[in-house]
Structures are given as C-alpha cells and as structure tokens.
Motif scaffolding. Structure first.
Motif, mmCIF file in Angstrom:
data_model
loop_
_atom_site.group_PDB
_atom_site.id
_atom_site.type_symbol
_atom_site.label_atom_id
_atom_site.label_comp_id
_atom_site.label_asym_id
_atom_site.label_seq_id
_atom_site.Cartn_x
_atom_site.Cartn_y
_atom_site.Cartn_z
ATOM 1 N N GLY A 35 0.796 -1.214 0.000
ATOM 2 C CA GLY A 35 0.000 0.000 0.000
ATOM 3 C C GLY A 35 0.827 1.261 0.000
ATOM 4 N N TRP A 36 0.210 2.329 -0.453
ATOM 5 C CA TRP A 36 0.767 3.673 -0.344
ATOM 6 C C TRP A 36 -0.114 4.478 0.590
ATOM 7 C CZ3 TRP A 36 5.411 5.182 -1.955
ATOM 8 C CH2 TRP A 36 6.037 4.468 -2.981
ATOM 9 N N PHE A 37 0.522 5.204 1.476
ATOM 10 C CA PHE A 37 -0.167 6.054 2.430
ATOM 11 C C PHE A 37 0.451 7.445 2.351
ATOM 12 C CE2 PHE A 37 -2.418 2.781 4.892
ATOM 13 C CZ PHE A 37 -1.780 1.655 4.417
ATOM 14 N N ARG A 38 -0.257 8.427 2.872
ATOM 15 C CA ARG A 38 0.322 9.762 2.924
ATOM 16 C C ARG A 38 -0.131 10.472 4.189
ATOM 17 N NH1 ARG A 38 -2.937 12.629 -2.139
ATOM 18 N NH2 ARG A 38 -4.996 12.789 -1.117
ATOM 19 N N VAL A 48 -3.826 5.795 0.437
ATOM 20 C CA VAL A 48 -3.922 6.323 -0.924
ATOM 21 C C VAL A 48 -4.335 5.225 -1.893
ATOM 22 C CG1 VAL A 48 -2.639 7.378 -2.812
ATOM 23 C CG2 VAL A 48 -2.198 8.091 -0.448
ATOM 24 N N ALA A 49 -3.628 4.113 -1.852
ATOM 25 C CA ALA A 49 -3.900 3.016 -2.771
ATOM 26 C C ALA A 49 -3.278 1.740 -2.209
ATOM 27 C CB ALA A 49 -3.336 3.308 -4.159
ATOM 28 N N ALA A 50 -3.782 0.608 -2.690
ATOM 29 C CA ALA A 50 -3.241 -0.672 -2.259
ATOM 30 C C ALA A 50 -3.363 -1.681 -3.390
ATOM 31 C CB ALA A 50 -3.967 -1.181 -1.010
ATOM 32 N N GLY A 56 -2.774 -8.739 -8.120
ATOM 33 C CA GLY A 56 -2.765 -7.390 -8.645
ATOM 34 C C GLY A 56 -4.074 -6.646 -8.464
ATOM 35 N N ARG A 57 -4.912 -7.072 -7.543
ATOM 36 C CA ARG A 57 -6.146 -6.346 -7.289
ATOM 37 C C ARG A 57 -5.821 -5.036 -6.597
ATOM 38 N NH1 ARG A 57 -10.057 -10.287 -4.176
ATOM 39 N NH2 ARG A 57 -8.102 -10.782 -3.128
ATOM 40 N N THR A 58 -6.528 -3.993 -7.003
ATOM 41 C CA THR A 58 -6.194 -2.647 -6.523
ATOM 42 C C THR A 58 -7.337 -1.992 -5.761
ATOM 43 O OG1 THR A 58 -6.889 -1.691 -8.633
ATOM 44 C CG2 THR A 58 -4.548 -2.234 -8.389
ATOM 45 N N TYR A 59 -6.944 -1.036 -4.940
ATOM 46 C CA TYR A 59 -7.881 -0.186 -4.208
ATOM 47 C C TYR A 59 -7.358 1.238 -4.280
ATOM 48 C CZ TYR A 59 -9.443 2.581 -0.284
ATOM 49 O OH TYR A 59 -9.909 3.618 0.487
ATOM 50 N N TYR A 60 -8.265 2.200 -4.434
ATOM 51 C CA TYR A 60 -7.881 3.604 -4.460
ATOM 52 C C TYR A 60 -8.795 4.426 -3.560
ATOM 53 C CZ TYR A 60 -5.167 2.469 -8.627
ATOM 54 O OH TYR A 60 -4.268 1.916 -9.501
ATOM 55 N N ALA A 71 0.960 0.017 -9.035
ATOM 56 C CA ALA A 71 1.359 -1.175 -9.782
ATOM 57 C C ALA A 71 2.498 -1.864 -9.047
ATOM 58 C CB ALA A 71 1.785 -0.795 -11.197
ATOM 59 N N ARG A 72 2.611 -3.194 -9.308
ATOM 60 C CA ARG A 72 3.758 -3.900 -8.767
ATOM 61 C C ARG A 72 4.471 -4.600 -9.900
ATOM 62 N NH1 ARG A 72 0.826 -7.240 -10.854
ATOM 63 N NH2 ARG A 72 0.108 -9.210 -9.974
ATOM 64 N N ASP A 73 5.784 -4.694 -9.759
ATOM 65 C CA ASP A 73 6.640 -5.330 -10.755
ATOM 66 C C ASP A 73 7.286 -6.530 -10.077
ATOM 67 O OD1 ASP A 73 8.680 -6.113 -12.472
ATOM 68 O OD2 ASP A 73 9.035 -4.075 -13.161
ATOM 69 N N SER A 74 6.760 -7.711 -10.373
ATOM 70 C CA SER A 74 7.254 -8.907 -9.707
ATOM 71 C C SER A 74 8.697 -9.229 -10.089
ATOM 72 C CB SER A 74 6.362 -10.097 -10.044
ATOM 73 O OG SER A 74 5.039 -9.862 -9.606
ATOM 74 N N ALA A 75 9.092 -8.876 -11.297
ATOM 75 C CA ALA A 75 10.449 -9.182 -11.743
ATOM 76 C C ALA A 75 11.481 -8.339 -10.990
ATOM 77 C CB ALA A 75 10.566 -8.946 -13.239
ATOM 78 N N ARG A 76 11.098 -7.113 -10.644
ATOM 79 C CA ARG A 76 12.052 -6.209 -9.983
ATOM 80 C C ARG A 76 11.776 -6.046 -8.500
ATOM 81 N NH1 ARG A 76 12.598 -1.249 -14.417
ATOM 82 N NH2 ARG A 76 13.224 -2.557 -16.172
ATOM 83 N N ASN A 77 10.711 -6.689 -8.021
ATOM 84 C CA ASN A 77 10.328 -6.552 -6.608
ATOM 85 C C ASN A 77 10.147 -5.093 -6.223
ATOM 86 O OD1 ASN A 77 10.439 -9.277 -6.402
ATOM 87 N ND2 ASN A 77 11.981 -9.359 -4.785
ATOM 88 N N THR A 78 9.407 -4.386 -7.037
ATOM 89 C CA THR A 78 9.126 -2.991 -6.743
ATOM 90 C C THR A 78 7.631 -2.710 -6.878
ATOM 91 O OG1 THR A 78 9.491 -2.325 -9.036
ATOM 92 C CG2 THR A 78 11.384 -2.185 -7.537
ATOM 93 N N MET A 79 7.206 -1.690 -6.180
ATOM 94 C CA MET A 79 5.848 -1.198 -6.289
ATOM 95 C C MET A 79 5.939 0.271 -6.668
ATOM 96 S SD MET A 79 2.853 -0.940 -3.408
ATOM 97 C CE MET A 79 3.813 0.110 -2.344
ATOM 98 N N SER A 80 5.011 0.734 -7.468
ATOM 99 C CA SER A 80 5.063 2.124 -7.906
ATOM 100 C C SER A 80 3.721 2.816 -7.710
ATOM 101 C CB SER A 80 5.481 2.212 -9.375
ATOM 102 O OG SER A 80 4.505 1.576 -10.187
ATOM 103 N N LEU A 81 3.784 4.132 -7.696
ATOM 104 C CA LEU A 81 2.575 4.944 -7.663
ATOM 105 C C LEU A 81 2.779 6.067 -8.679
ATOM 106 C CD1 LEU A 81 -0.179 5.332 -6.210
ATOM 107 C CD2 LEU A 81 0.978 7.055 -4.793
#
Length: 119
Positions: A35-38, A48-50, A56-60, A71-81
């Motif tokens: 998740g992203w929080f602020r 903010v979002a999860a 890959g189910r999302t919430y906003y 979004a999440r990138d499983s190959a790079r183990n990163t999450m983005s907003l």
C-alpha cells in the motif's frame, strides 16, 4: 523481515506528474498486500492506494481515483505509484507499507518520501 525503501518524491507544479517507487525486500512476496499512504502536516495518515501482490487487485481512495495508478513489478520486486494531475492537496509525505493478507494492521513501513505540489 520486510524492508521497504521509497524513492521518487519531489516538488512539482499543480497539474504535473510524479512517480514514486518502493523497493521491496521480503521473504514471501506472494502473501503480501502492498500500500501507499500519505500524511500531510497536521493531518492524520490516510490510505492512498493498495494492491495485492499475487493477483494485482487494486484499491484507491476516492480522492485519487482516475489520477493515481498503483502497480507492482514482480520481476524487480518494486511497487510504484504514478501520480498525474497533481493538486496542492496531494502535498504530503508518502509512505509505502506492507502487510500479510488477512492481517488487520500494516506491519512494515518505509521511511517516507516528500511530495510537494505548488499552486
């Protein structure tokens, strides 16, 4: 132990865009919700979002729907907003966090990255 590291904050004019990233170091990513929080100055922290890592189910939050994309990138183990059409009200410290699916609380947090939107 989960380690999270945010990057990508900064200063942008209203209407502009920023992309936040969160590097994730965790033993079993498939069991996680990300998740992203602020938190703005003097305000409570808000979600903010999860996204669920496996499906890959999302919430906003209503305040960011149509403008932000998680979004999440499983190959790079990163999450983005990806944040578009930014408004001064989006100014806050943004945190990424994670929890195991089914858990009530978010157990791991990054240190946060500042996003400032000027009018």
């Amino acid at each position: 132990q989960v380690q999270l590291t945010e990057s990508g904050g900064g200063l942008v004019q209203a209407g502009g865009s920023l992309r936040l990233s969160c590097a994730v170091n965790a033993p079993t990513l498939s069991l996680l919700v990300m998740g992203w929080f602020r938190q703005a100055t003097g305000m409570e922290r808000e979600t903010v979002a999860a996204v669920t890592w496996s499906e890959g189910r999302t919430y906003y939050a209503d305040s960011v729907k149509g403008r932000f994309t998680i979004a999440r990138d499983s190959a790079r183990n990163t999450m983005s907003l990806q944040m578009n059409s930014l408004k001064p009200d989006d100014t806050a410290v943004y945190y990424c966090a994670t929890k195991r699916r089914g858990d009530a609380s978010w157990g791991s947090w990054g240190r946060g990255t500042q996003v400032t939107v000027s009018s």
